[in-house]
Design a protein around this motif. Sequence first.
Motif, short mmCIF file in Angstrom:
data_model
loop_
_atom_site.label_atom_id
_atom_site.label_comp_id
_atom_site.label_asym_id
_atom_site.label_seq_id
_atom_site.Cartn_x
_atom_site.Cartn_y
_atom_site.Cartn_z
N THR A 23 4.75 -11.93 -0.06
CA THR A 23 4.85 -10.66 -0.76
C THR A 23 4.42 -10.81 -2.10
N MET A 24 4.18 -9.56 -2.76
CA MET A 24 3.56 -9.35 -4.26
C MET A 24 4.45 -9.81 -5.23
N HIS A 25 5.76 -9.39 -5.18
CA HIS A 25 6.22 -9.34 -6.56
C HIS A 25 7.54 -10.46 -6.57
N ASP A 26 7.74 -11.29 -5.76
CA ASP A 26 8.92 -12.25 -5.87
C ASP A 26 8.60 -13.21 -6.80
N SER A 27 9.32 -13.54 -7.78
CA SER A 27 9.05 -14.19 -8.96
C SER A 27 9.07 -15.90 -8.75
N LYS A 28 9.61 -16.15 -7.61
CA LYS A 28 9.72 -17.54 -6.99
C LYS A 28 8.87 -17.86 -5.80
N ALA A 29 8.56 -16.81 -4.90
CA ALA A 29 8.11 -17.12 -3.52
C ALA A 29 6.67 -16.18 -3.48
N GLY A 30 6.43 -15.17 -4.30
CA GLY A 30 5.34 -14.25 -4.42
C GLY A 30 3.98 -14.96 -4.58
N CYS A 47 -3.86 -7.02 -9.82
CA CYS A 47 -4.84 -5.75 -10.26
C CYS A 47 -4.72 -4.97 -8.95
N HIS A 48 -4.25 -5.15 -7.78
CA HIS A 48 -3.60 -4.18 -6.53
C HIS A 48 -2.84 -4.82 -5.81
N ARG A 49 -2.58 -4.53 -4.55
CA ARG A 49 -1.85 -5.08 -4.02
C ARG A 49 -2.01 -4.94 -2.47
N LEU A 50 -1.62 -5.91 -1.60
CA LEU A 50 -1.73 -5.83 -0.17
C LEU A 50 -0.13 -5.78 0.36
N ASP A 51 0.00 -5.00 1.58
CA ASP A 51 1.41 -5.26 2.10
C ASP A 51 1.75 -6.60 2.48
N ASP A 52 3.07 -6.90 2.77
CA ASP A 52 3.49 -8.24 2.84
C ASP A 52 2.87 -8.68 4.38
N GLY A 53 2.84 -7.93 5.26
CA GLY A 53 2.28 -8.35 6.47
C GLY A 53 0.61 -8.31 6.56
N THR A 54 -0.06 -8.01 5.39
CA THR A 54 -1.43 -7.96 5.58
C THR A 54 -2.02 -9.23 4.94
N SER A 55 -3.06 -9.88 5.44
CA SER A 55 -3.69 -11.01 4.99
C SER A 55 -5.06 -10.87 4.47
N LEU A 59 -7.31 -9.84 -5.27
CA LEU A 59 -8.09 -10.25 -6.62
C LEU A 59 -6.83 -10.43 -7.58
N LEU A 60 -6.84 -11.33 -8.49
CA LEU A 60 -5.80 -11.66 -9.51
C LEU A 60 -6.54 -11.99 -10.71
N HIS A 146 0.32 1.93 2.31
CA HIS A 146 0.13 1.99 3.90
C HIS A 146 -0.77 2.90 4.34
N GLN A 147 -1.87 3.19 3.50
CA GLN A 147 -2.84 3.91 4.08
C GLN A 147 -3.53 3.67 5.51
N ILE A 148 -4.03 2.59 5.62
CA ILE A 148 -4.69 2.10 6.79
C ILE A 148 -3.67 2.31 7.84
N ARG A 149 -2.68 1.96 7.66
CA ARG A 149 -1.74 1.62 8.88
C ARG A 149 -1.05 3.02 9.27
N VAL A 150 -0.91 4.07 8.36
CA VAL A 150 -0.68 5.49 8.71
C VAL A 150 -1.98 6.18 9.44
N ALA A 151 -3.15 5.85 8.97
CA ALA A 151 -4.53 6.43 9.61
C ALA A 151 -4.59 5.99 10.96
#
Length: 227
Positions: A23-30, A47-55, A59-60, A146-151
């Motif tokens: 995940t992106m935002h978990d302070s201990k396991a993100g 700087c941006h995010r990926l869904d939890d399930g996306t690999s 960019l950090l 979820h843009q790509i997933r919805v598309a």
Amino acid sequence: MEPVSLLYTHPDFYVIHKPAGVTMHDSKAGIIARTLPLVSDDALYLCHRLDDGTSGCLLLARHAAAAAYLGKLFATHRIQKFYVALATGKPKKKQGTISGDMKNRRQGQHILLSSTQHPAVTQFFSQAIAPGLRAFVVKPLTGKTHQIRVALKSLGTAILGDVLYKGTAAERMYLHAWQLQFTYRNELICVSCPPSSEFMHQPGFMPWLAQIDAVEKLNWPGYQLPR
């Protein structure tokens, strides 16, 4: 779960491989907590995010000024992102542009609307690689949730493993941030992250991927985003 790894090191930022399931935002396991042990920095910035399930490529920034600069590049669509995905079924069209406003529906789902006031714009090519299995290379021109997933769901080909959008159940969601390309302070940055072993083991995937010589040189449809 695969480990986080460094793909590219710059004085102002890193590009890392984010494994599926982190995940992106978990302070201990993100993702930041998992990356900090690999570097000498005291802090890192999303700087941006990926869904939890996306690999794939994430960019950090290494300091706040870089985060602000890179955030502006993302906001003004000056960072090109290329993804690969696997889906089941036959799409309504095999390649082209999907454009429409997105609306949050329920239970975290979004839907694509026919209106285009503030559209999510997604371009893609696809090819059948095995019976009932299709590979996609995708270029999102915008960065909606979820843009790509919805598309791909709107084409009738939900991503394999994307159970939120009624995709066929699998061991993971088969969406991978493959490449990033952008100019950073007059320096051209191009970073690729090879798809994981789960992709490579899918029938026909590696021969299909080998056919794509330079993803940015594919015959992408012309499209001008509104300013």
